[in-house]
Design a protein around this motif. Structure first.
Motif, PDB file in Angstrom:
ATOM      1  N   ASP A   1       0.838  -1.197   0.000  1.00 19.27           N
ATOM      2  CA  ASP A   1       0.000   0.000   0.000  1.00 19.27           C
ATOM      3  C   ASP A   1       0.872   1.245   0.000  1.00 19.27           C
ATOM      4  OD1 ASP A   1      -1.912   1.958   0.339  1.00 19.27           O
ATOM      5  OD2 ASP A   1      -3.064   0.796   1.801  1.00 19.27           O
ATOM      6  N   PRO A   2       0.825   2.077  -1.047  1.00 19.20           N
ATOM      7  CA  PRO A   2       1.648   3.297  -1.075  1.00 19.20           C
ATOM      8  C   PRO A   2       1.143   4.376  -0.117  1.00 19.20           C
ATOM      9  CG  PRO A   2       0.250   3.222  -3.013  1.00 19.20           C
ATOM     10  CD  PRO A   2       0.058   1.915  -2.302  1.00 19.20           C
ATOM     11  N   VAL A   3      -0.094   4.274   0.325  1.00 20.70           N
ATOM     12  CA  VAL A   3      -0.661   5.265   1.247  1.00 20.70           C
ATOM     13  C   VAL A   3      -0.510   4.750   2.664  1.00 20.70           C
ATOM     14  CG1 VAL A   3      -2.691   6.608   1.871  1.00 20.70           C
ATOM     15  CG2 VAL A   3      -2.309   5.973  -0.515  1.00 20.70           C
ATOM     16  N   PRO A   4       0.204   5.452   3.536  1.00 21.68           N
ATOM     17  CA  PRO A   4       0.391   4.990   4.909  1.00 21.68           C
ATOM     18  C   PRO A   4      -0.940   4.743   5.619  1.00 21.68           C
ATOM     19  CG  PRO A   4       1.852   6.822   4.433  1.00 21.68           C
ATOM     20  CD  PRO A   4       0.923   6.706   3.268  1.00 21.68           C
ATOM     21  N   PHE A   5      -0.925   3.811   6.541  1.00 21.35           N
ATOM     22  CA  PHE A   5      -2.143   3.397   7.246  1.00 21.35           C
ATOM     23  C   PHE A   5      -2.826   4.582   7.912  1.00 21.35           C
ATOM     24  CE2 PHE A   5      -4.136   2.075  11.268  1.00 21.35           C
ATOM     25  CZ  PHE A   5      -5.112   1.230  10.788  1.00 21.35           C
ATOM     26  N   GLU A   6      -2.034   5.455   8.550  1.00 20.64           N
ATOM     27  CA  GLU A   6      -2.643   6.568   9.270  1.00 20.64           C
ATOM     28  C   GLU A   6      -3.325   7.558   8.326  1.00 20.64           C
ATOM     29  OE1 GLU A   6       1.810   7.364   8.750  1.00 20.64           O
ATOM     30  OE2 GLU A   6       0.491   5.685   9.352  1.00 20.64           O
TER      31      GLU A   6
ATOM     32  N   VAL B   1      -0.225   9.732  -4.578  1.00 25.86           N
ATOM     33  CA  VAL B   1       1.086   9.410  -5.153  1.00 25.86           C
ATOM     34  C   VAL B   1       1.589  10.573  -6.012  1.00 25.86           C
ATOM     35  CG1 VAL B   1       2.313   7.873  -6.742  1.00 25.86           C
ATOM     36  CG2 VAL B   1       0.745   6.921  -5.045  1.00 25.86           C
ATOM     37  N   LEU B   2       0.709  11.158  -6.828  1.00 26.01           N
ATOM     38  CA  LEU B   2       1.095  12.305  -7.649  1.00 26.01           C
ATOM     39  C   LEU B   2       1.521  13.485  -6.791  1.00 26.01           C
ATOM     40  CD1 LEU B   2      -1.665  12.299 -10.421  1.00 26.01           C
ATOM     41  CD2 LEU B   2       0.769  11.928 -10.765  1.00 26.01           C
ATOM     42  N   GLN B   3       0.744  13.778  -5.758  1.00 30.00           N
ATOM     43  CA  GLN B   3       1.061  14.924  -4.910  1.00 30.00           C
ATOM     44  C   GLN B   3       2.320  14.675  -4.084  1.00 30.00           C
ATOM     45  OE1 GLN B   3      -0.335  17.875  -5.092  1.00 30.00           O
ATOM     46  NE2 GLN B   3      -1.715  17.137  -6.679  1.00 30.00           N
ATOM     47  N   ALA B   4       2.550  13.433  -3.682  1.00 28.45           N
ATOM     48  CA  ALA B   4       3.786  13.114  -2.958  1.00 28.45           C
ATOM     49  C   ALA B   4       5.000  13.275  -3.868  1.00 28.45           C
ATOM     50  CB  ALA B   4       3.722  11.687  -2.408  1.00 28.45           C
TER      51      ALA B   4
ATOM     52  N   ALA C   1       6.083   3.511  -5.583  1.00 31.49           N
ATOM     53  CA  ALA C   1       4.922   3.896  -6.395  1.00 31.49           C
ATOM     54  C   ALA C   1       5.203   5.161  -7.183  1.00 31.49           C
ATOM     55  CB  ALA C   1       3.696   4.086  -5.503  1.00 31.49           C
ATOM     56  N   ILE C   2       5.930   6.101  -6.581  1.00 30.15           N
ATOM     57  CA  ILE C   2       6.286   7.330  -7.290  1.00 30.15           C
ATOM     58  C   ILE C   2       7.195   7.012  -8.463  1.00 30.15           C
ATOM     59  CG2 ILE C   2       7.612   9.467  -7.100  1.00 30.15           C
ATOM     60  CD1 ILE C   2       6.539   9.740  -4.250  1.00 30.15           C
ATOM     61  N   GLU C   3       8.161   6.157  -8.253  1.00 33.62           N
ATOM     62  CA  GLU C   3       9.084   5.805  -9.335  1.00 33.62           C
ATOM     63  C   GLU C   3       8.327   5.154 -10.498  1.00 33.62           C
ATOM     64  OE1 GLU C   3      12.158   6.866  -9.426  1.00 33.62           O
ATOM     65  OE2 GLU C   3      11.651   7.782  -7.499  1.00 33.62           O
ATOM     66  N   ARG C   4       7.362   4.306 -10.172  1.00 30.60           N
ATOM     67  CA  ARG C   4       6.570   3.682 -11.240  1.00 30.60           C
ATOM     68  C   ARG C   4       5.718   4.720 -11.959  1.00 30.60           C
ATOM     69  NH1 ARG C   4       5.783  -0.240  -7.246  1.00 30.60           N
ATOM     70  NH2 ARG C   4       3.716   0.606  -6.792  1.00 30.60           N
ATOM     71  N   THR C   5       5.163   5.662 -11.201  1.00 26.23           N
ATOM     72  CA  THR C   5       4.308   6.692 -11.792  1.00 26.23           C
ATOM     73  C   THR C   5       5.088   7.571 -12.750  1.00 26.23           C
ATOM     74  OG1 THR C   5       2.878   6.734  -9.844  1.00 26.23           O
ATOM     75  CG2 THR C   5       2.811   8.661 -11.276  1.00 26.23           C
ATOM     76  N   LEU C   6       6.352   7.856 -12.405  1.00 23.91           N
ATOM     77  CA  LEU C   6       7.153   8.781 -13.197  1.00 23.91           C
ATOM     78  C   LEU C   6       8.165   8.079 -14.090  1.00 23.91           C
ATOM     79  CD1 LEU C   6       7.854  11.556 -10.546  1.00 23.91           C
ATOM     80  CD2 LEU C   6       5.910  11.271 -12.064  1.00 23.91           C
TER      81      LEU C   6
ATOM     82  N   ASP D   1       8.975   8.457 -19.775  1.00 24.86           N
ATOM     83  CA  ASP D   1       8.733   9.849 -20.116  1.00 24.86           C
ATOM     84  C   ASP D   1       7.624  10.456 -19.283  1.00 24.86           C
ATOM     85  OD1 ASP D   1       6.660   8.419 -21.107  1.00 24.86           O
ATOM     86  OD2 ASP D   1       6.722   9.252 -23.122  1.00 24.86           O
ATOM     87  N   ARG D   2       7.139   9.732 -18.259  1.00 23.59           N
ATOM     88  CA  ARG D   2       6.025  10.273 -17.485  1.00 23.59           C
ATOM     89  C   ARG D   2       6.428  11.488 -16.665  1.00 23.59           C
ATOM     90  NH1 ARG D   2       2.306   5.405 -15.067  1.00 23.59           N
ATOM     91  NH2 ARG D   2       1.739   4.459 -17.036  1.00 23.59           N
ATOM     92  N   GLU D   3       7.665  11.514 -16.170  1.00 25.22           N
ATOM     93  CA  GLU D   3       8.056  12.670 -15.374  1.00 25.22           C
ATOM     94  C   GLU D   3       8.067  13.926 -16.233  1.00 25.22           C
ATOM     95  OE1 GLU D   3      11.256  14.041 -12.013  1.00 25.22           O
ATOM     96  OE2 GLU D   3      11.615  12.197 -13.111  1.00 25.22           O
ATOM     97  N   GLU D   4       8.583  13.798 -17.442  1.00 31.04           N
ATOM     98  CA  GLU D   4       8.572  14.955 -18.330  1.00 31.04           C
ATOM     99  C   GLU D   4       7.139  15.352 -18.652  1.00 31.04           C
ATOM    100  OE1 GLU D   4      10.204  16.329 -22.716  1.00 31.04           O
ATOM    101  OE2 GLU D   4      11.021  14.561 -21.739  1.00 31.04           O
ATOM    102  N   PHE D   5       6.275  14.372 -18.858  1.00 35.77           N
ATOM    103  CA  PHE D   5       4.862  14.659 -19.103  1.00 35.77           C
ATOM    104  C   PHE D   5       4.257  15.420 -17.934  1.00 35.77           C
ATOM    105  CE2 PHE D   5       1.010  12.789 -17.257  1.00 35.77           C
ATOM    106  CZ  PHE D   5       0.045  13.397 -18.049  1.00 35.77           C
ATOM    107  N   LEU D   6       4.568  14.976 -16.725  1.00 34.23           N
ATOM    108  CA  LEU D   6       3.997  15.605 -15.541  1.00 34.23           C
ATOM    109  C   LEU D   6       4.458  17.046 -15.431  1.00 34.23           C
ATOM    110  CD1 LEU D   6       2.149  14.385 -13.393  1.00 34.23           C
ATOM    111  CD2 LEU D   6       4.150  14.027 -11.969  1.00 34.23           C
ATOM    112  N   GLU D   7       5.707  17.302 -15.806  1.00 34.73           N
ATOM    113  CA  GLU D   7       6.229  18.655 -15.699  1.00 34.73           C
ATOM    114  C   GLU D   7       5.695  19.556 -16.804  1.00 34.73           C
ATOM    115  OE1 GLU D   7       8.065  19.983 -13.327  1.00 34.73           O
ATOM    116  OE2 GLU D   7       7.822  18.103 -12.292  1.00 34.73           O
ATOM    117  N   ARG D   8       5.446  18.990 -17.963  1.00 27.04           N
ATOM    118  CA  ARG D   8       4.999  19.831 -19.067  1.00 27.04           C
ATOM    119  C   ARG D   8       3.584  20.325 -18.876  1.00 27.04           C
ATOM    120  NH1 ARG D   8       6.803  17.825 -24.993  1.00 27.04           N
ATOM    121  NH2 ARG D   8       9.044  17.980 -24.728  1.00 27.04           N
ATOM    122  N   GLY D   9       2.708  19.447 -18.342  1.00 24.59           N
ATOM    123  CA  GLY D   9       1.301  19.826 -18.276  1.00 24.59           C
ATOM    124  C   GLY D   9       0.683  19.786 -19.638  1.00 24.59           C
TER     125      GLY D   9
END
Length: 783
Positions: free
Chosen positions: A202-207, A247-250, A767-772, A775-783
Motif C-alpha cells: 500500500d503506497p498510502v500509509p495506514f494513518e 502518489v502524484l502529490q507526494a 509507487a512514485i518511481e513507477r508513476t514517473l 517519459d512520465r516525469e517529463e509529461f507531468l512537468e509539461r502539463g
C-alpha cells in the motif's frame, strides 16, 4: 538473464515480486500477446486495468411486478425459443419465452445470421435456469424485453447463492480484439486470487488511509474487481482515486523538498537601483495584482530557498512586466536572469519589448546609457557566428544582466557569470530536462519563475504544477480596449464578404489584421508549427466519417453494426493553409491593393523577422499566419483577428489568438470562421460549434479554461497516451475531484515534510518511481 526474469537472487534462485511477474509467464505466450495490445505486460499492469464502468443490477423482482419502462432483473427458466426470418434484410428475429412458474415474458433478439440462432438454441435449451437483466418495453400490447443480458445460472447453486451472484455489479473493462470484457475480468480475478494481501503493498500509509476513512489498497483492489455490492465498488473507487492523487502529490512534494535542499543565493532588493529607476520611469500605475504578486516574488528572491513559482494570468494582464521587475531585482543584487522562450519570434519579441521598456537602463556601457544600466542580449540558433560570439561573451562575462533566447540557451557552451533567475515562458513547450539544463548553469540553484499565458484551472494547476507555488494575475491594465467576437459560417457569402470588408475598413484606418490558418500549405498531413487541433466531433457535418464496427456487447447477441463500402466515407475536409489563403485574399475585391504578408514556421529567421517588422510598421497590414502568433507577439495597432477553421482549435488556443488584438487603446473584433452548420430551431449545436459559441460569449480566460477542461477531458489536457492508455490518470478526474486532490496534497505535503527522502515509506517511494517512469516525469512537468 531475460528481462522478465529480473528479481532478487537468493541462493541461486531468482525471487520476483509477484506483481512484477510477466503475463507471458503467468498466462502463456498466446494470451500475453493479446493483453499486450492493451499495454498490459505484467501482473501489476493487469490488476491496474480498472473497469471502465460498472452497472448496478438493482433488486431482483418477479414477473408479476414487471412494468413498462422499468429496468428489471429476474431469475427464470427458458420455456421456449423460436425464430423467424426478418421481412427486410438479412438475419432473424429470435423470441425466447421465459417463465418464473406463474407468468411468461418474451425476450427478443435480432440475430444477424443463422449461426447466431444456432448458438442461442444450443446455449439456451428449454428448462435452463438463467438471470435476465434489461428494460421492459411494449409491443402490440404485450410486455417484452429487447436484447437483455442473459446469464446462465450454475445448477449447483442455491436460490440464495443465485440471488447474491445476480445482484453483483456487472463490470465492463476496456477490451481489444480477441479479449472480451468478461474474459479480461475472469483472468484478472484469477491472478488476484493467487495473491496474498502482503503481495499488494500500500503506497498510502495506514494513518493517512484512516484519516480519510478509506479502504486499504489490497481490500480496495479486490472490491473493485470483484465487488459484492455496488456500494463496495464505489468505496473501492474512492480509495484508489485518493491513492492516485496522493502518489502524484507526494511526487510533487518530494520535488519541492529536493529543490529546497539545494540553497540559492539571496537576491534582495537594492535601494535606488535598476528596479527603482525602472518603476519611476513607468508612464502608468501598476495594477493591484501586479503589485501583490511582485511583492511575493520579491520576498522569495531575497531568500536562500530557491523560488519555484508559476505565474499565470489573463491575456494582457502584464505577466512580462512582473517578470522583468523580478529580473531587475536579481541584476541589482549582482546576478543575471535568463528568459527562455519557445520560438524565435517570441524570443525576439521579448527582446524588443524589454529593451523598449527599459530604454537607457538597457544600454550599460554605451553612450547615453543610464548609470548602473545593464545590457539585454538575444541568443537564438539562427544568429550569425559573429552575433553569437558577442552574445556568448556578454553572458559569460556578466555585462549582460538579462539574456533572452530559445533552446539555444540550453547548449553546453552557453555560460553565465552568475545566473540567479530563470524565467520560462510558456512552460508547456518545455520538458523538465530542458528546464533543469538551464538551471544547472547557475553557481548555486537559480530561482525559477514559470509563466503561462494560458489560464489554468485550479485542479489542473494542483495536479500538474504541484511542485510550484501558483500566482495569478486577473486584473487587466486600464486602457485596454474591448474586443467583440463573432462566429462566422464559412458558407454564408454575405457574412464572409462583410467580414473581409471590415478587415479592409480597419486597414484603411491605419490598423492591422491577423488571419490565422491551421496549415502552412495544402500538402496532406502538414500542419502549422504550433497548431494543436482538437479532434473533430463525430456529429459535426464537416468531420470525416468514421468507419462503423461492432463493439463487444455484454448481451448474448453483440450489437449489430453496418459496414460502409469503400468510397462511402465523407471526404476529409481540406483545412485553410497560409499559402492558399494568401493567394485567395489577393483576389478579393474588398482587399484590392492591400499588401498581404505571410508568417509560418518554415520561414528562415530573417524572413520571420522581416514579416513581423513589415506587419508592425504597416507595410503589410494584413498578416496570414499559423499559430506562431499565438502568444507574446505584441502589435498595438492590431485590431482584427480572423481565425479560419476555428472549430479545429481548442478554447484556450482561440483565447490566446484573440489576445493578440485589442492590446492598446484600439477596440478589436475577432471572427471565428467555421464550416459547421448552425442548428435549426429547437436543435442543439454540435460540440464543436458549442465550443465556438462559448468562445464568442466571454473574454474571461479562466471561464474558458474551465469549459475547455470539461470538453477536452483529462487525457487531452494532461498529455499524450502513456503505456497504451488514453490518459495517465485512471480514476482521478481533474474536472470533478478537486476535494480529493486538495486532501491528497495536504496529506502528501505533511508526510514529505517529516520524511523528505521517503526513507520511512518505501512503498510510496516505489509507487512514485513507477508513476514517473520513462517519459512520465517529463509529461507531468509539461502539463
Amino acid at each position: 538473464m531475460a528481462a522478465d526474469e529480473t528479481g532478487e537472487r537468493t541462493g541461486g534462485v531468482v525471487r520476483r515480486a509477484p506483481l512484477d511477474r510477466s503475463l507471458r509467464l503467468a498466462l502463456g505466450d498466446s494470451q500475453a500477446k493479446k493483453f499486450a495490445r492493451l499495454g498490459l505486460v505484467t501482473v501489476r499492469d493487469l490488476l491496474e486495468h480498472y473497469p471502465r464502468r460498472a452497472v448496478d443490477p438493482g433488486e431482483l423482482t418477479d414477473l408479476s411486478k414487471v412494468e413498462v419502462g422499468r429496468h428489471v432483473m429476474v431469475i427464470v427458466e427458458i420455456a421456449s425459443l423460436t425464430s423467424r426470418q426478418r421481412r427486410a434484410g438479412r438475419g432473424a428475429v429470435v423470441t425466447i419465452e421465459v417463465t418464473d412458474g406463474t407468468r411468461r415474458l418474451p425476450l427478443v433478439y435480432f440475430a444477424p445470421h443463422q449461426g447466431r440462432v444456432a448458438y442461442l438454441e444450443q446455449r439456451l435449451p428449454v428448462g435452463r435456469r438463467v438471470t435476465v437483466d434489461g428494460k421492459v418495453g411494449m409491443n402490440n400490447g404485450r410486455l417484452q424485453i429487447v436484447h437483455p443480458r442473459i446469464d446462465v445460472v450454475d445448477s449447483g447453486l442455491s436460490d440464495a447463492e443465485i440471488e447474491a451472484q445476480a445482484q453483483r455489479p456487472r463490470l465492463f473493462y476496456g477490451q481489444t480484439r480477441g479479449l472480451t470484457s468478461e474474459h479480461i475480468g475472469a483472468t484478472l480475478r484469477g491472478q488476484l486470487d493467487r495473491l496474498r494481501d502482503s503481495d499488494l503493498p500500500d503506497p498510502v500509509p495506514f494513518e493517512v488511509r484512516m484519516s480519510q476513512g478509506l479502504l486499504g489498497h489490497a481490500t480496495a483492489l479486490r472490491a473493485l474487481h470483484e465487488p459484492e455490492t455496488f456500494r463496495d465498488f464505489l468505496a473501492a473507487q474512492d480509495a484508489l482515486r485518493f491513492e492516485e492523487a496522493f502518489v502524484l502529490q507526494a511526487a510533487m512534494a518530494r520535488r519541492r523538498a529536493e529543490a529546497a535542499a539545494d540553497p540559492a543565493t539571496a537576491r534582495p532588493t537594492r535601494m535606488q537601483g535598476l528596479l527603482d529607476a525602472f518603476d519611476a520611469s513607468l508612464p502608468f500605475v501598476l495594477t493591484v495584482g501586479q503589485l501583490d504578486v511582485g511583492g511575493v516574488i520579491s520576498a522569495e528572491l531575497a531568500g536562500t530557498v530557491p523560488m519555484h513559482r508559476l505565474l499565470q494570468g489573463e491575456v494582457g494582464s502584464g505577466k512580462t512586466l512582473v517578470a522583468l521587475r523580478a529580473m531587475l531585482q536579481v541584476v541589482d543584487a549582482g546576478g543575471q536572469a535568463a528568459l527562455l522562450a519557445p520560438t524565435e519570434v517570441l524570443a525576439a519579441q521579448h527582446e524588443r519589448s524589454i529593451r523598449a521598456m527599459l530604454g537607457p537602463l538597457a544600454e550599460g556601457g554605451m553612450l547615453g546609457g543610464a548609470d548602473d544600466a545593464t545590457r539585454v542580449v538575444l541568443l537564438t540558433g539562427s544568429m550569425s557566428a559573429g552575433q553569437r560570439r558577442k552574445a556568448l561573451a556578454e553572458a559569460a562575462g556578466g555585462s549582460a544582466g538579462i539574456v533572452i533566447g530559445t533552446h539555444a540557451l540550453l547548449q553546453e557552451h552557453v555560460q553565465f557569470a552568475d545566473l540567479g533567475l530563470v524565467v520560462v515562458d510558456e512552460q508547456h513547450r518545455f520538458g523538465v530536462e530542458q528546464r533543469d539544463a538551464l538551471r544547472a548553469k547557475g553557481r548555486t540553484a537559480p530561482h525559477l519563475l514559470v509563466m503561462t499565458a494560458t489560464p489554468i484551472p485550479r485542479t489542473v494547476a494542483m495536479t500538474i504544477f504541484g511542485d510550484l507555488e501558483v500566482s495569478t494575475l486577473r486584473d487587466v491594465p486600464a486602457g485596454r480596449a474591448a474586443v467583440e467576437t463573432f462566429v462566422v459560417p464559412e458558407h454564408n457569402e454575405r457574412w464572409t464578404d462583410r467580414m473581409w470588408q471590415r478587415v479592409a475598413e480597419e486597414v484603411a484606418q491605419g490598423r492591422r489584421a491577423y488571419v490565422v490558418c491551421p496549415r502552412i500549405s495544402a500538402s496532406a498531413g502538414e500542419a502549422g508549427e504550433d497548431f494543436t487541433a482538437v479532434d473533430p466531433d463525430p456529429d459535426d457535418a464537416a468531420a470525416p466519417a468514421a468507419p462503423l464496427g461492432a463493439a463487444g456487447a455484454p448481451s448474448a447477441i453483440p450489437a449489430v453494426s453496418g459496414h460502409a463500402d469503400d468510397g462511402e466515407h465523407a471526404p476529409v475536409r481540406e483545412l485553410a493553409s497560409v499559402e492558399a489563403v494568401v493567394e485567395r485574399l489577393r483576389t478579393l475585391p474588398a482587399l484590392a491593393g492591400v499588401p498581404i504578408g505571410a508568417l509560418h514556421g518554415r520561414l528562415a529567421a530573417e524572413e520571420k523577422e522581416s514579416a513581423m517588422a513589415a506587419f508592425a510598421s504597416g507595410e503589410t497590414p494584413v498578416l496570414v499566419s499559423t499559430t506562431v502568433v499565438e502568444v507574446g507577439v505584441d502589435v498595438a495597432e492590431a485590431s482584427v483577428m480572423v481565425v479560419l477553421d476555428a472549430d479545429r482549435f481548442g478554447l484556450s488556443q482561440l483565447h490566446q489568438l484573440r489576445g493578440r488584438i485589442g492590446r492598446g487603446a484600439l477596440p478589436g473584433v475577432c471572427f471565428a470562421v467555421s464550416p459547421l452548420p448552425f442548428p435549426g430551431r429547437n436543435e442543439a449545436p454540435s460540440p464543436s460549434l458549442e465550443r465556438l459559441l462559448t468562445f464568442a460569449g466571454t473574454r474571461d480566460g479562466f471561464a474558458l479554461a474551465e469549459a475547455d477542461l470539461v470538453q477536452r477531458r483529462e487525457g487531452d489536457v494532461l498529455g499524450a497516451a502513456q503505456h497504451g492508455r488514453g490518459s495517465t490518470l485512471r480514476l482521478l478526474r481533474v474536472v470533478t475531484d478537486e476535494k480529493v486532490i486538495v486532501a491528497a496534497r495536504d496529506a502528501a505535503r505533511a508526510l514529505v515534510a517529516q520524511d523528505p527522502t521517503l526513507a520511512e515509506h518505501p512503498d510510496l517511494a516505489a509507487a512514485i518511481e513507477r508513476t514517473l517512469e520513462g517519459d512520465r516525469e517529463e509529461f507531468l512537468e509539461r502539463g
